[in-house]
Write an enzyme that holds these catalytic residues in place. Structure first.
Site, mmCIF file in Angstrom:
data_model
loop_
_atom_site.group_PDB
_atom_site.id
_atom_site.type_symbol
_atom_site.label_atom_id
_atom_site.label_comp_id
_atom_site.label_asym_id
_atom_site.label_seq_id
_atom_site.Cartn_x
_atom_site.Cartn_y
_atom_site.Cartn_z
ATOM 1 N N GLU A 262 57.313 30.247 52.108
ATOM 2 C CA GLU A 262 57.704 29.023 51.397
ATOM 3 C C GLU A 262 57.054 28.964 50.010
ATOM 4 O O GLU A 262 57.618 28.403 49.077
ATOM 5 C CB GLU A 262 57.354 27.774 52.212
ATOM 6 C CG GLU A 262 58.028 27.680 53.589
ATOM 7 C CD GLU A 262 59.558 27.791 53.558
ATOM 8 O OE1 GLU A 262 60.172 27.487 52.521
ATOM 9 O OE2 GLU A 262 60.136 28.208 54.593
ATOM 10 N N HIS A 265 59.383 30.593 47.600
ATOM 11 C CA HIS A 265 60.418 29.648 47.151
ATOM 12 C C HIS A 265 59.832 28.677 46.116
ATOM 13 O O HIS A 265 60.442 28.378 45.095
ATOM 14 C CB HIS A 265 60.932 28.824 48.340
ATOM 15 C CG HIS A 265 61.903 29.536 49.225
ATOM 16 N ND1 HIS A 265 63.065 30.098 48.754
ATOM 17 C CD2 HIS A 265 61.904 29.753 50.579
ATOM 18 C CE1 HIS A 265 63.751 30.634 49.776
ATOM 19 N NE2 HIS A 265 63.064 30.452 50.892
ATOM 20 N N GLU A 291 66.072 33.427 48.108
ATOM 21 C CA GLU A 291 65.500 34.150 49.238
ATOM 22 C C GLU A 291 64.789 35.422 48.765
ATOM 23 O O GLU A 291 63.824 35.873 49.391
ATOM 24 C CB GLU A 291 66.622 34.472 50.230
ATOM 25 C CG GLU A 291 66.179 34.662 51.657
ATOM 26 C CD GLU A 291 65.596 33.420 52.327
ATOM 27 O OE1 GLU A 291 65.818 32.284 51.838
ATOM 28 O OE2 GLU A 291 64.876 33.589 53.330
#
Lengths: 493, 493
Positions: A262, A265, A291
């Site tokens: 995460e 991201h 991604e």
């Protein structure tokens, strides 16, 4: 005010409502008590309706046709292209179809939560039929407007510029070498001695450890935070990125690597260019590129030996367990590169994951293009799982075609992004190696050279270029599965 | 759809945007990292503009004039009255004045944060002059439209139906007995032996204790939560009430009672009638009535001997300090009823608090009515503080007229709500005693009979009645300061 300026102001306004929507969504997942759900649902639906209204406002057509292209800089042309793309996506599908899809999707998804547990394909199929029918209608409308095949028109929502022609080529290639590579990796793994976590790992300690790892990855805590939710995700807005994870007090392994994922991201969002904040051109290029960042962090950095060495040191400190063999570098490394053939995509390891995705891609492509019917799916799933991983899902719908949420509400065209991301990440790594000593940077604890490369080549470029241009500018070629193969062979053979 | 139904749907729509705004505000105070501030400010301003636009939409005038009163039930008439009130408040003041006030208020408030610390009245006065001028303009416009004096027209924003005539009567009464009562309480207090907290009280433990106390007060955790922020408040929406507090690890006393106070606000919100959710008639009656609930919880319940007995038991358990004399019932009770003459309103105890409010009321009333000028305020403040509490603020602006945020951005008319709330709370208690054995209920640990009375008489009534009607229905009379006096005398003499 020029038409271009009017468009810019309008999309910035839309973005401010999207800010509210994003934060309410994060809050619903991370904070909201159950009793808040109905009113929150109403508020979020109202925001959606308002955003849709703004996105389809009649003046937009005039403004778009009024823009004097000749007067625009290259960047402004890119901004215009992305505003137009956003407008087309909002206006293409008639509102009554959107509404019908929303109703059918909610109904199917809601029932699926129970039906999956009960392995109830017959019940699921009844609702899903309508979802598939409406998605095909949507695909047909998009297909005619965009001059693409129906499935490619759906792909375009998530991966603009990607076609099933190129996916067929990429994935066929993967299918020629992946099964054998999996077998070899499993063989090699047999001789290893792995110690599984068996202690208790308090959530508070796991969180503190996660925060340390986020620091190592230079997450900007002035522009984001870490919280908990049932399904980990990266939400919020670029100036305030909210990542979440979920802690299992019996096992720290997944939550810890989830935070690394995460954070990838998050750094993409935090690194988007300020100059285009609030505009479509200032947003992430695509789901696959998003991604590619989380998977660069997780697969190229996170599971590498020098990074696992940091994880070993930091987790020994956090859990005050310097003698515990679970946290030894070599053991952690084995935990983070373990291969296992399984039914469930979200539990899959790096090596078997593409098999899960390719199977879904082939089925949804043929389903949306009308080559197969939705009732054919369970059998196809079983066949393809046997071919790819040698396991059968006959009669096992819950761990077969009913396992994912995506199809229940019509998100066809999304699955390829996962494997595209993994492939892009491997390709960046191959290119980055030419100018950055990646392992040395990780070892030193100062990963800045790696992040600088990603910032220069990906984050700061937002949606200024098409995906193919972006990747070519960054790596000198369009997506090439050879880098992915090489990465997997190096790690697992 | 009838005009009445159109209005109802429209105000429910407005409410859904207000939901978003409220949650973003809570998040900004409780979660947001500093770097998120600018984009959040833009998003919240956009929501404000949109809510204002919806609240002043031209069709509203037609719908209001088209409603057939005769066809409405009593409740619908009340709903119409409150929608109309909301509409008038939104449309009364011209947008350019609202805009000018917003700019002047932000400027004055922002500079005040530094100026207060530097005791810089001269600098403050320059900005404040504009704020006062614009507030007087606003008051004039409201005054002409509502047929009230300028100050009463400002009061109407926070306390509909309350006038300076009635406040003058109530507060003059208080001034006849309060100074002597304070002296007597101080005298009595001299002989007591109080032990001040001197340990370390970890925030996590204070929070766990706070949650226990909230359970005792039957806070509905399915519809709300407890978090931290610099300035404690009660935010969110009725289905999801977010209260906050701030922990001082050197002293648990204030945070703990702060939680009791905010829980009072929260239970009012949680107890508002579902049938009118999202409509003005379903909202809290006024700031004073809201404060009457937080102060009922804090002053009538929270600082009572039987409740302090629970606090003693729970805090001994939480801090694992069963022998620590700080937590002894009698000592905690003294801590929670200690009287002290001080400069600062927000630090004031129950007994001296009204003196701080009445002084502000008298000054802002005369300021808005044009009886005095803003440059007269420091001297008046000094005079009134000497008269009320015997302390001088000459030259001490930071602890005098520059101490509160309210006036810096033009919130004139708000201060009376605090003491009105305390008075209402005492009056409810006097009435409730006739049917509920309050002390016995608290002692038993099941406070339901108390909450049932508040729910029946206040929470469930929302804005169905005017304030005077609400209070008369609940207690048989309009606001009467005698109950407040009696309560204070019983507690402090």
């Amino acid at each position: 005010m020029s038409d271009y300026d009017k468009l810019t102001a309008h999309y910035q306004t839309i973005n401010r409502f999207a800010h509210a929507q994003s934060m309410l969504g994060w809050d619903a997942a991370a904070n909201m008590p159950s009793g808040g759900n109905d009113a929150r649902g109403d508020a979020m639906a109202e925001l959606s309706v308002h955003i849709h209204r703004l996105s389809t406002q009649p003046q937009l057509a005039d403004w778009f046709s009024g823009v004097e292209q000749a007067a625009l800089t290259t960047e402004q042309k890119a901004s215009l292209r992305e505003m137009k793309r956003s407008w087309q996506h909002a206006t293409l599908v008639p509102e009554d179809l959107v509404q019908a899809q929303s109703v059918a999707g909610s109904k199917c998804e809601h029932a699926w939560r129970t039906q999956r547990q009960e392995n109830d394909w017959v019940g699921f199929e009844k609702n899903w039929k309508e979802v598939v029918t409406l998605s095909r209608e949507e695909a047909k409308i998009r297909s005619e407007a965009l001059g693409l095949t129906p499935y490619d028109a759906m792909l375009d929502k998530f991966e603009p510029g990607t076609s099933s022609e190129s996916l067929n080529t990429l994935f066929s290639d993967v299918k020629t070498w992946l099964p054998e590579l999996i077998e070899k990796a499993l063989d090699k793994q047999k001789s290893s001695n792995i110690i599984m976590p068996s202690g208790t790992y308090p959530a508070e300690t796991q969180k503190a450890l996660g925060l340390e790892v986020m620091k190592l990855l230079k997450f900007d805590f002035d522009h984001g935070r870490l919280d908990q939710s049932v399904h980990p995700f990266c939400g919020g807005v670029p100036t305030d990125v909210r990542i979440t994870t979920r802690y299992d007090e019996q096992d720290f392994v997944q939550a810890l690597m989830g935070i690394v994922h995460e954070t990838g991201h998050a750094r993409y969002e935090q690194g988007l260019p300020k100059a285009y904040a609030g505009l479509p051109v200032g947003e992430a290029r695509s789901m696959g590129i998003h991604e590619s960042q989380s998977l660069f962090f997780e697969m190229q950095v996170g599971r590498s030996k020098p990074f696992v060495s940091h994880l070993s040191r930091l987790s020994k400190d956090a859990f005050n367990a310097h003698q515990d063999p679970v946290f030894a570098e070599e053991n952690l490394s084995q935990l983070y590169t373990r291969v296992e053939k399984g039914f469930i995509r979200v539990d899959a390891d790096e090596l078997t994951y593409p098999a899960h995705v390719i199977l879904r891609y082939e089925i949804e492509r043929d389903l949306i293009n009308g080559v197969i019917e939705h009732t054919d799916v369970p059998e196809l799933w079983d066949e393809k799982m046997k071919a790819a991983l040698g396991i059968s899902t006959k009669g096992n719908y819950k761990n077969g075609c009913m396992q994912d949420i995506h199809w229940t509400d019509g998100a066809f065209g999304y699955f390829p992004s996962y494997t595209l991301g993994a492939m892009y990440a491997a390709q960046y790594k191959a290119k980055m190696t030419q100018t950055v000593d990646i392992d040395a940077a990780i070892q030193s604890g100062d990963l800045s050279p790696i992040f600088q490369w990603l910032s220069d080549n990906i984050w700061s470029q937002a949606s200024l270029h098409t995906t193919d241009e972006l990747v070519t500018r960054a790596t000198g070629e369009v997506l090439n599965a050879a880098h992915f193969r090489k990465h997997l062979e190096q790690r697992y053979l």
